[in-house]
Scaffold this motif. Structure first.
Motif, mmCIF file in Angstrom:
data_model
loop_
_atom_site.group_PDB
_atom_site.id
_atom_site.type_symbol
_atom_site.label_atom_id
_atom_site.label_comp_id
_atom_site.label_asym_id
_atom_site.label_seq_id
_atom_site.Cartn_x
_atom_site.Cartn_y
_atom_site.Cartn_z
ATOM 1 N N LYS A 57 1.078 -1.176 -0.112
ATOM 2 C CA LYS A 57 -0.070 -0.035 -0.006
ATOM 3 C C LYS A 57 0.850 1.317 -0.065
ATOM 4 C CE LYS A 57 -4.135 -1.997 2.548
ATOM 5 N NZ LYS A 57 -4.665 -1.915 3.451
ATOM 6 N N GLN A 58 2.070 1.314 0.737
ATOM 7 C CA GLN A 58 2.935 2.518 0.959
ATOM 8 C C GLN A 58 3.622 2.615 -0.383
ATOM 9 O OE1 GLN A 58 5.598 1.637 4.065
ATOM 10 N NE2 GLN A 58 4.166 2.193 5.473
ATOM 11 N N GLU A 59 3.696 1.556 -1.249
ATOM 12 C CA GLU A 59 4.644 1.758 -2.308
ATOM 13 C C GLU A 59 3.550 2.078 -3.382
ATOM 14 O OE1 GLU A 59 6.475 -1.622 -5.361
ATOM 15 O OE2 GLU A 59 6.855 -1.973 -3.363
ATOM 16 N N ALA A 60 2.305 1.733 -3.512
ATOM 17 C CA ALA A 60 1.486 2.156 -4.304
ATOM 18 C C ALA A 60 1.022 3.576 -4.422
ATOM 19 C CB ALA A 60 0.197 1.305 -4.280
ATOM 20 N N LEU A 61 0.927 4.123 -3.077
ATOM 21 C CA LEU A 61 0.762 5.472 -2.620
ATOM 22 C C LEU A 61 1.817 6.495 -3.099
ATOM 23 C CD1 LEU A 61 -1.152 7.785 -1.371
ATOM 24 C CD2 LEU A 61 0.032 7.109 0.928
ATOM 25 N N LYS A 62 3.317 5.842 -3.244
ATOM 26 C CA LYS A 62 4.190 6.509 -3.177
ATOM 27 C C LYS A 62 4.333 6.758 -4.801
ATOM 28 C CE LYS A 62 9.132 7.295 -2.645
ATOM 29 N NZ LYS A 62 9.187 8.371 -3.504
ATOM 30 N N LYS A 63 3.907 5.840 -5.453
ATOM 31 C CA LYS A 63 4.105 5.939 -7.098
ATOM 32 C C LYS A 63 2.854 6.899 -7.548
ATOM 33 C CE LYS A 63 5.423 1.114 -8.238
ATOM 34 N NZ LYS A 63 4.920 -0.068 -8.718
ATOM 35 N N PHE A 64 1.772 6.697 -6.919
ATOM 36 C CA PHE A 64 0.682 7.805 -7.142
ATOM 37 C C PHE A 64 1.131 9.102 -6.811
ATOM 38 C CE2 PHE A 64 -3.557 9.879 -6.502
ATOM 39 C CZ PHE A 64 -3.991 9.261 -7.680
ATOM 40 N N GLN A 65 1.698 9.320 -5.622
ATOM 41 C CA GLN A 65 2.268 10.721 -5.378
ATOM 42 C C GLN A 65 3.304 11.251 -6.501
ATOM 43 O OE1 GLN A 65 3.755 9.717 -1.278
ATOM 44 N NE2 GLN A 65 2.217 11.215 -0.262
ATOM 45 N N ASP A 66 4.229 10.523 -6.665
ATOM 46 C CA ASP A 66 5.175 10.743 -7.674
ATOM 47 C C ASP A 66 4.526 11.021 -9.231
ATOM 48 O OD1 ASP A 66 6.966 10.210 -5.927
ATOM 49 O OD2 ASP A 66 7.829 8.263 -6.734
ATOM 50 N N ALA A 67 3.406 10.510 -9.407
ATOM 51 C CA ALA A 67 2.894 10.840 -10.661
ATOM 52 C C ALA A 67 1.925 12.071 -10.441
ATOM 53 C CB ALA A 67 1.905 9.559 -11.300
ATOM 54 N N LEU A 122 -1.054 17.136 -6.235
ATOM 55 C CA LEU A 122 -1.795 16.699 -5.177
ATOM 56 C C LEU A 122 -1.133 16.679 -3.547
ATOM 57 C CD1 LEU A 122 -3.853 13.804 -6.662
ATOM 58 C CD2 LEU A 122 -4.721 16.225 -6.513
ATOM 59 N N ASP A 123 -1.854 17.131 -2.586
ATOM 60 C CA ASP A 123 -1.538 17.151 -1.116
ATOM 61 C C ASP A 123 -1.771 15.833 -0.537
ATOM 62 O OD1 ASP A 123 -0.458 17.870 1.093
ATOM 63 O OD2 ASP A 123 -1.873 19.473 1.759
ATOM 64 N N PHE A 124 -0.961 15.221 -0.048
ATOM 65 C CA PHE A 124 -0.920 13.880 0.689
ATOM 66 C C PHE A 124 -0.605 14.017 2.019
ATOM 67 C CE2 PHE A 124 -0.747 12.665 -3.804
ATOM 68 C CZ PHE A 124 -1.895 11.834 -3.737
ATOM 69 N N SER A 125 -0.190 15.264 2.504
ATOM 70 C CA SER A 125 0.294 15.458 3.992
ATOM 71 C C SER A 125 -0.618 14.866 4.863
ATOM 72 C CB SER A 125 0.668 16.893 4.165
ATOM 73 O OG SER A 125 -0.450 17.463 4.154
#
Length: 193
Positions: free
Chosen positions: A171-181, A185-188
């Motif tokens: 899940k963390q890896e998927a979120l990181k990929k989404f954040q990088d793409a 967007l603000d994920f803080s």
């Protein structure tokens, strides 16, 4: 009505030890009286039937069916015959004559996650709750089962160290990929559960 199991729960540890010892002795005596010996693993059962020394395969009458087993000498009463306590995989079950004095029967269980109480339904039962399986090695397992066990072991280790499990890491890896793409967007304040 109280069952033997209810009574067992009320026994002291010392009384349980005595009861277990008596049960084991009774079980061993019942099994020793059978005209064969047997042992099992979760996925298979092996049965050894003594026959008169010098017996040839052509002298035998062995019937192996999905739910039935019979072993004997042609023209005589079977040494053992009856309904198997559980189904077997007929195509993977075999019998051989060893040293012209033992019929060795290998039965592949259909349900590989269940201990058998007996071989033939009319024979004395063993207490399957008291079976202690041999330790198996990961290499003995098929690929899918081995992968599941390794994942469970990894996740357990991670939890003990306070680290994320394999699913949480994904899940963390998927979120990181989404954040990088999507850097716009603000994920803080994002929470991962």
């Amino acid at each position: 009505m109280a069952t033997a199991e209810d009574d067992y729960d009320k026994l002291t540890p010392e009384q349980r030890e005595v009861r277990d010892k008596e049960d084991r002795a009774r079980e061993e005596a019942e099994q020793a009286a059978l005209p064969y010996t047997w042992k099992q693993e979760l996925h298979e059962v092996d049965v050894r039937v003594p026959v008169p020394k010098g017996t040839r395969a052509r002298d035998l009458n062995v019937v192996l069916q999905k739910k039935k087993l019979s072993v004997g000498l042609k023209g005589k009463e079977p040494i053992m015959a009856g309904e198997l306590c559980k189904d077997i995989k007929l195509e993977d079950s075999t019998w051989t004559l060893e040293d012209q004095q033992f019929v060795d029967i290998h039965l592949e269980k259909v349900n590989k996650m269940q201990w058998w109480e007996n071989i033939l339904t009319h024979h004395p039962k063993i207490d399957t709750k008291k079976i202690t399986p041999e330790n198996s090695k990961l290499s003995d397992l098929d690929g899918e089962t081995r992968g599941m066990v390794e994942k469970m072991m990894f996740d357990n280790q991670q939890k003990q160290m306070g680290k994320p499990t394999s699913d949480e890491l994904k899940k963390q890896e998927a979120l990181k990929k989404f954040q990088d793409a999507h850097p716009e967007l603000d994920f803080s304040n994002a929470k991962i559960s």
